[in-house]
Design an enzyme around this catalytic site. Structure first.
Site, PDB file in Angstrom:
ATOM      1  N   GLU B  66       0.820  -1.222   0.000  1.00  0.00           N
ATOM      2  CA  GLU B  66       0.000   0.000   0.000  1.00  0.00           C
ATOM      3  C   GLU B  66       0.850   1.266   0.000  1.00  0.00           C
ATOM      4  OE1 GLU B  66      -0.631  -2.639   1.843  1.00  0.00           O
ATOM      5  OE2 GLU B  66      -2.577  -3.302   1.087  1.00  0.00           O
ATOM      6  N   HIS B 135     -11.664  -5.873   7.880  1.00  0.00           N
ATOM      7  CA  HIS B 135     -12.424  -5.786   6.626  1.00  0.00           C
ATOM      8  C   HIS B 135     -13.744  -5.045   6.789  1.00  0.00           C
ATOM      9  CE1 HIS B 135      -9.566  -8.941   5.722  1.00  0.00           C
ATOM     10  NE2 HIS B 135      -9.936  -8.947   4.448  1.00  0.00           N
TER      11      HIS B 135
END
Lengths: 387, 330
Positions: B66, B135
C-alpha cells in the site's frame, strides 16, 4: 550490545579511479566504466573540484549561521561532496533528481540557488525552490521523512516510461530519474517497496545510496549484515559499490547506469562508500558515538584533497586554487548576507496552498484569523490615538 | 452501452465502474492502480472490464504494497498523471498511512502551489458484510483530521457515478470512501447531470421534528429510521453528508434552525470522530436554535468485533430512534 560483526564477504573491490593520494588507477573493477571517465576533459575535472569546494564553503557558512542562531538547524554535507558532485554531473538536463535532505552539492550542480536550503532550515519555508521552474534543474524538494522520496522517484520514473521517453534511441531526449538516500533509509520499508516497484515496472532509474556509515548515532552494521549494495541484487536490480569519495568514480559509474536507464535497461543501485565528517545535524554530538581515529581515517580520504592532488599532478597551477578560494569565500559570504536578510514569511502562508482549490472550512478559518490579527492592529492604532 | 440510456437502475458497484470508465475516457492522464484491480477487476469487481478495455498502462495491477501504491502515485502525479488508487479494504490502508498523511496531504503546501497532486484513493469501508477482522472498519476520521486531504463518501449509485468523476477531476488529493454494504442495492443513476457538487451535503428526506445526519451506508439506516418514526408521528429530516472534508455545515445549520434537534450517526468509533466534530460545531453555531443537546450514535470505542456481533456494534434504526426519543424528551 555491540554492533554485529559483518558476515564474511567476497565482494569485488569498490569501483575507484582516484586513490586517496589523487593517483589515477585503472583496474579490473573500473574497466567497465573507463569509457565514461574518458568523456571528461580538464575543464570537467576543474568543474568537479570547483563544485565540491563551493559546497564545502557553503556548508561551513551555514553551520556557522546555525551556531549563531540564524538557522534553526543545519545538515552538514562535509565529506560527501565527492559522491554528490560526481553523480550529479552524470545526470543530463532532462533527468529528474529526487534528493533526501543532505544533497546540497547536487542542488548546486543542478542549478538551484543554495539560499533556498538555508531558507528551509531557517524556518521561513518548507520548500526553498520551485522544482517546476526550468532553471532549477528538475531538482525536487528535500524530503525529511527517511526514504519516502524513493517511492516518489519510482512513480515518477514509471511516468517517464508510460510517456514513452525511455529507450527511444535518442540520448538527448530520453529521460531517467535518480533518487538519493542514505544507509539508514535502506531499513525503511518504503525503500524496499521502491525496489519492488522499480524492478517490476523496469523503471528508468538510478538509486544512489550514500552510505556515510552512520544513521545519526547508529552504525551501518546495525542496518545490515551484508554490504548494502547487495540489497539491490535480491530485488533483481543490478548493483555496484563505489568509492564515494572519488568524484571521478561517482561520475563514471553513475553516467553508465543513467545511460542504461535512459536506454530502457531498467533500474540500478549504486552504493557510494563515504563518510559524514560532520555531525548528523547541528543537534547531534558525534563525539558520543564514534572515535577520533575513525574520523581521522576518513579525513585522510577526503574527496576534495584527492581531487586537488590530481589537478596539481596534471599541472593546474596555484592561481586556479587561490582564485577558487576567493570565489568560494565570496559565495559563502553572499549566502550569509542573504540568509540574514530573509524575512519571516507573511502569515497567509499558514493557509495558502493547503489545497489548490477552495476548501470552505479552512477558508473560514483563514478569514477568522485575518480578523483576529487585524483586531490587534486596530487596538494598537486606537491605543496610539488615545495617547 | 449503459450511457445511451439517460436513467438506469443499477447497483453502486456498477455505477462507480461506469464513472471510472468515463474518467478514463475523458482524460488520458487518468490511471487506475491497486491490488488485483486488473484481470480480476478488484475483489469487489469495481474495476471489472477496465483492464481489458484500457490496457496495462492505464489499469495497473500493482505489487502488494500500500505504501508503494500511494508513494508511486505521488510520483506519477508529479509527472502529470491523475492516479486513482484502490485500497482493497478499509483496514489495509494503514501501511500507506505515512505516504498519505505525511506526503500526499502536505505536498501541495510544500510545493507552494507550483504542483498539484490530483490523486484519488478509493477505500471500500464499513460493516454489514460479515467479514473478518480489518475488513469492516470506518477509519475516515484519521483522514478528515489531516490537512490537505479532501474526503467524500457517496451513499447512492447516482452519487457513486458522479462523485468518483468529480473526485478525479479535483486537483487536490481526495479520499473516496465507498460504503461496501451499499455496493449491491440498486438505485437510479441519471447520466445526464450531477445532483450537486462534490462538497455539498444534501437533504435526503425532509422533516420537521428532528434532524439526523450521516454518511455512506448510515444514510440508508437513517432513511429506515425516518420511515419507522413517521408511523409513530415523528417527522425526521435526513441529511446525507456526502462530504467529510470539508464538512458542509450550512445545510445542517439550516435544518437544525428548523427542527431544534440533531442526532449525528456513524459506524466509526465515537472518540475524536467526524460525528463529534459536527456535534461540537453545531453546538457552537446553533446554540440558540437547539432544544436539546446534540446526540451522537456511533460504533463503540472498541475494535470492530467478530462478524457475528456486528449488528450489536453498528448503529441500526433502533439505536438511531433511541437517540431521537432522547432529543425529543427535552
Amino acid at each position: 550490545m555491540s554492533p554485529a560483526t559483518p558476515v564474511p564477504q567476497s565482494d569485488p573491490a569498490p569501483v575507484q579511479f582516484l586513490t586517496p593520494a589523487g593517483e589515477l588507477v585503472e583496474d579490473a573493477a573500473n574497466e567497465e566504466y573507463l569509457p565514461y571517465l574518458n568523456t571528461l576533459d580538464e575543464a570537467d575535472y576543474q568543474r568537479f573540484h570547483h563544485d565540491m569546494v563551493m559546497t564545502r564553503y557553503f556548508d561551513e557558512a551555514c553551520t556557522n549561521l546555525q551556531r549563531q542562531g540564524q538557522l534553526g538547524l543545519w545538515v552538514p554535507s562535509h565529506g560527501q561532496e565527492g559522491a554528490q558532485v560526481g553523480s550529479a554531473h552524470a545526470a543530463k538536463p532532462q533527468d529528474h533528481i529526487f534528493p533526501s535532505y543532505r544533497e546540497h552539492a547536487v542542488g548546486l550542480v543542478r542549478g538551484i540557488d543554495l539560499l533556498g536550503i538555508a531558507a528551509l532550515l531557517r524556518g521561513v519555508t518548507h520548500s526553498g525552490w520551485d522544482p517546476n521552474d526550468p532553471k532549477n534543474g528538475n531538482f525536487r524538494l528535500y524530503t525529511l521523512v527517511i526514504g519516502s522520496q524513493a517511492l516518489h522517484a519510482t512513480g515518477y520514473a514509471m511516468g517517464q516510461q508510460f510517456d514513452g521517453v525511455v529507450g527511444t534511441g535518442s540520448p538527448e531526449t530520453d529521460e531517467a530519474t535518480m533518487v538519493y538516500f542514505g544507509d539508514g533509509a535502506t531499513s525503511q520499508g518504503d525503500v524496499s517497496e521502491a525496489f519492488v516497484f522499480a524492478a517490476s515496472y523496469q523503471t528508468p532509474q538510478v538509486f544512489f545510496l550514500q552510505n556515510n556509515q552512520w544513521a545519526i548515532s547508529v552504525p551501518v552494521s546495525r542496518q545490515s549484515r551484508t554490504p548494502l549494495y547487495r540489497r539491490g541484487t535480491g530485488f533483481g536490480i543490478p548493483s555496484v559499490q563505489i568509492d564515494g569519495n572519488d568524484v571521478l568514480a561517482g561520475f563514471a559509474v553513475t553516467a553508465k547506469h543513467l545511460d542504461d536507464a535512459r536506454a530502457g535497461r531498467g533500474p540500478s543501485l549504486i552504493e557510494a562508500l563515504t563518510y559524514r565528517i560532520g555531525a548528523h545535524t547541528t543537534s547531534d554530538d558525534p563525539t558520543k558515538y564514534r572515535g577520533d581515529s575513525e574520523v581521522a581515517g576518513w579525513v585522510a580520504r577526503d574527496p576534495i584533497t584527492r581531487m586537488e592532488a590530481f589537478l596539481r599532478s596534471r599541472g593546474v597551477g596555484e592561481r586556479y586554487f587561490t582564485d577558487l578560494t576567493t570565489e568560494a569565500t565570496d559565495f559563502a559570504a553572499d549566502i550569509r548576507r542573504r540568509t540574514l536578510a530573509l524575512d519571516n514569511p507573511p502569515t497567509d502562508v499558514i493557509f495558502d496552498y493547503v489545497y489548490s482549490e477552495p476548501h470552505a472550512v479552512l477558508d473560514a478559518q483563514a478569514e477568522w484569523f485575518a480578523r483576529y490579527e487585524n483586531s490587534f492592529e486596530d487596538s494598537a492604532e486606537s491605543g496610539q490615538g488615545n495617547n | 452501452m449503459a450511457q445511451n440510456d439517460d436513467i438506469q437502475n443499477i447497483p453502486m458497484a456498477r455505477a462507480i465502474n461506469l464513472g471510472l470508465r468515463q474518467a478514463l475516457l475523458d482524460n488520458e492522464k487518468v490511471i487506475l492502480m491497486g491490488e488485483d484491480i486488473g484481470t480480476l477487476g478488484g475483489v469487489f469487481r469495481i474495476t471489472e472490464g477496465l483492464h481489458a478495455e484500457f490496457g496495462d498502462k492505464r489499469v495497473l495491477d500493482t505489487p502488494l504494497a500500500e505504501s508503494g501504491i500511494i508513494g508511486t502515485a505521488i510520483g506519477l502525479a508529479m509527472r502529470g498523471y491523475r492516479p486513482v488508487c484502490e485500497i482493497q479494504f478499509d483496514g489495509f490502508i494503514f501501511p500507506g498511512f505515512d505516504q498519505i498523511t505525511s506526503q500526499l496531504a502536505k505536498l501541495t503546501n510544500r510545493y507552494l502551489g507550483s504542483q498539484t497532486f490530483p490523486v484519488v484513493i478509493r477505500v471500500p469501508y464499513g460493516g454489514h458484510i460479515g467479514a473478518v477482522e480489518h475488513h469492516q472498519e470506518s477509519p475516515e476520521a484519521y483522514f478528515a483530521h489531516s490537512a490537505g486531504l479532501r474526503l467524500v463518501s457517496p451513499s447512492t449509485p447516482n452519487d457513486g457515478y458522479w462523485m468518483i468523476q468529480e473526485a478525479i477531476a479535483s486537483n487536490d488529493p481526495v479520499m473516496f470512501f465507498e460504503p461496501k454494504s451499499r455496493y449491491w442495492p440498486k438505485g437510479e443513476v441519471d447520466f445526464r447531470v450531477p445532483v450537486a457538487g462534490l462538497h455539498t451535503s444534501l437533504v435526503a428526506r425532509t422533516g420537521t421534528d428532528v434532524t439526523v445526519v450521516g454518511h455512506g451506508a448510515m444514510v440508508s439506516v437513517l432513511m429506515q429510521a425516518a420511515a419507522l418514526a413517521e408511523e409513530e408521528g415523528t417527522s425526521i429530516e435526513v441529511i446525507d453528508l456526502r462530504t467529510l472534508s470539508p464538512l458542509d455545515y450550512d445545510p445542517i445549520l439550516e435544518s437544525v434552525r428548523k427542527t431544534g434537534r440533531l442526532v449525528v450517526a456513524q459506524e466509526a468509533p465515537e472518540n475524536a470522530s467526524v460525528g463529534s466534530q459536527i456535534a461540537a460545531t453545531i453546538g457552537e453555531r446553533a446554540f440558540y436554535s437547539l432544544e436539546a443537546p446534540v446526540l451522537r450514535v456511533s460504533g463503540y470505542d472498541a475494535p470492530f468485533p467478530p462478524a457475528k456481533l456486528e449488528s450489536q456494534y453498528l448503529p441500526d434504526a433502533d439505536r438511531v430512534l433511541e437517540a431521537v426519543d432522547r432529543v425529543l424528551s427535552y
